[in-house]
Design a protein around this motif. Structure first.
Motif, PDB file in Angstrom:
ATOM      1  N   SER A  72       0.990  -0.784   0.324  1.00  0.00           N
ATOM      2  CA  SER A  72       0.107  -0.185   0.171  1.00  0.00           C
ATOM      3  C   SER A  72       0.884   1.364   0.371  1.00  0.00           C
ATOM      4  O   SER A  72       2.129   1.199   0.537  1.00  0.00           O
ATOM      5  N   SER A  91      -4.367   4.466  -4.767  1.00  0.00           N
ATOM      6  CA  SER A  91      -3.987   3.598  -5.883  1.00  0.00           C
ATOM      7  C   SER A  91      -2.919   3.726  -7.139  1.00  0.00           C
ATOM      8  O   SER A  91      -2.538   4.933  -7.392  1.00  0.00           O
ATOM      9  N   ARG A  92      -2.854   2.450  -7.621  1.00  0.00           N
ATOM     10  CA  ARG A  92      -1.797   2.488  -9.313  1.00  0.00           C
ATOM     11  C   ARG A  92      -2.276   3.879  -9.817  1.00  0.00           C
ATOM     12  O   ARG A  92      -2.148   4.228 -10.497  1.00  0.00           O
ATOM     13  N   ASN A  93      -3.626   3.472 -10.865  1.00  0.00           N
ATOM     14  CA  ASN A  93      -4.767   4.098 -11.969  1.00  0.00           C
ATOM     15  C   ASN A  93      -4.569   5.612 -11.267  1.00  0.00           C
ATOM     16  O   ASN A  93      -4.038   6.380 -12.482  1.00  0.00           O
TER      17      ASN A  93
END
Length: 196
Positions: A72, A91-93
Motif C-alpha cells: 500500500s 491507487s496505481r490508477n
C-alpha cells in the motif's frame, strides 16, 4: 538558523537542481536496486513516500515497484490546521493518471479530505537536503516531517532517507531538540544504518 547551515542549504539546493535528467534516472535506478534488498522494505506493507519536485531522488520507479510488490502506497498531504503531514493511500490508477492537486509550495499532493497518521506506516521513505553520518537530517526548512514524526511511537515507522551521494555530508550537523533523526539512508552508492 546559523550562517553555516544557511550556506549549506543554499549550496545543496543548487547542487540538487544541477543534477542532469540522465543522472537522476541512474540514481533512482541504483537506489531502487539497493532498496529491494533492505529487510525493512521487504517486510513493509504500508509505505509512505514523496512525489519528487525539487531535485530530490526521483520516486516514480520506486512507487511502481511498491505497487508491483502489492504494497500500500501513501503520499503526504499537509494538514493546514497544524502544519503536519497526513498520509493518503493512493491507487496505481490514480498514480499513473497523475490525479493530484498542486500545492502552493510547488509540489503535488493527493486529492483527499483525510489521511492516516504517520504511525500507520511501516516504512517512511523521506526526502532531504542533507544527512550526516549520525542520521541527522536537514529538510527543506518547513519542519513538516519533524513536527509529524515528533508525535509517533519511538520505532514506528522506520525512517529511511533517500539522497544523492553529495547530500551525505562529512561534518556532524547540529541536531536541535525538535529534529527527528533517520534510521537509515540510501544513496546510489551505499546503505547506512543509524542508531536513533
Amino acid at each position: 538558523m546559523s550562517i553555516e547551515l544557511a550556506q549549506l542549504r543554499k549550496q545543496l539546493r543548487k547542487q540538487r537542481r544541477q543534477v542532469s535528467v540522465y543522472q537522476q534516472q541512474q540514481s533512482e535506478q541504483q537506489i531502487l536496486q539497493r532498496l529491494r534488498s533492505v529487510p525493512k522494505f521487504k517486510q513493509a506493507k504500508h509505505v509512505g513516500i514523496y512525489l519528487h519536485a525539487f531535485g530530490e531522488i526521483q520516486t516514480h520507479k520506486i512507487i511502481e515497484y511498491c505497487f508491483h510488490q502489492k504494497k500500500s502506497v501513501y503520499l503526504p498531504m499537509i494538514c493546514n490546521m497544524n502544519q503536519r503531514l497526513v498520509w493518503v493511500k493512493i491507487s496505481r490508477n490514480q498514480f499513473q493518471n497523475k490525479r493530484f492537486s498542486h500545492h502552493p509550495f510547488g509540489m503535488q499532493e493527493p486529492m483527499a479530505t483525510r489521511g492516516q497518521h504517520v504511525s500507520h506506516l511501516d516504512l517512511l521513505l523521506m526526502p532531504l537536503l542533507a544527512c550526516d553520518l549520525y542520521g541527522t537530517r536537514i529538510g527543506m526548512g518547513g519542519g513538516f516531517y519533524d513536527k509529524t514524526l515528533a508525535s509517533t511511537p519511538y520505532h514506528r515507522p522506520f525512517r529511511l532517507g533517500l539522497a544523492h551521494h553529495f547530500q551525505l555530508v562529512p561534518q556532524r550537523l547540529i541536531r536541535e531538540k525538535w529534529d527527528q533523526p533517520l534510521d537509515g539512508l540510501l544513496t546510489p552508492q551505499q546503505h547506512l544504518r543509524f542508531k536513533r
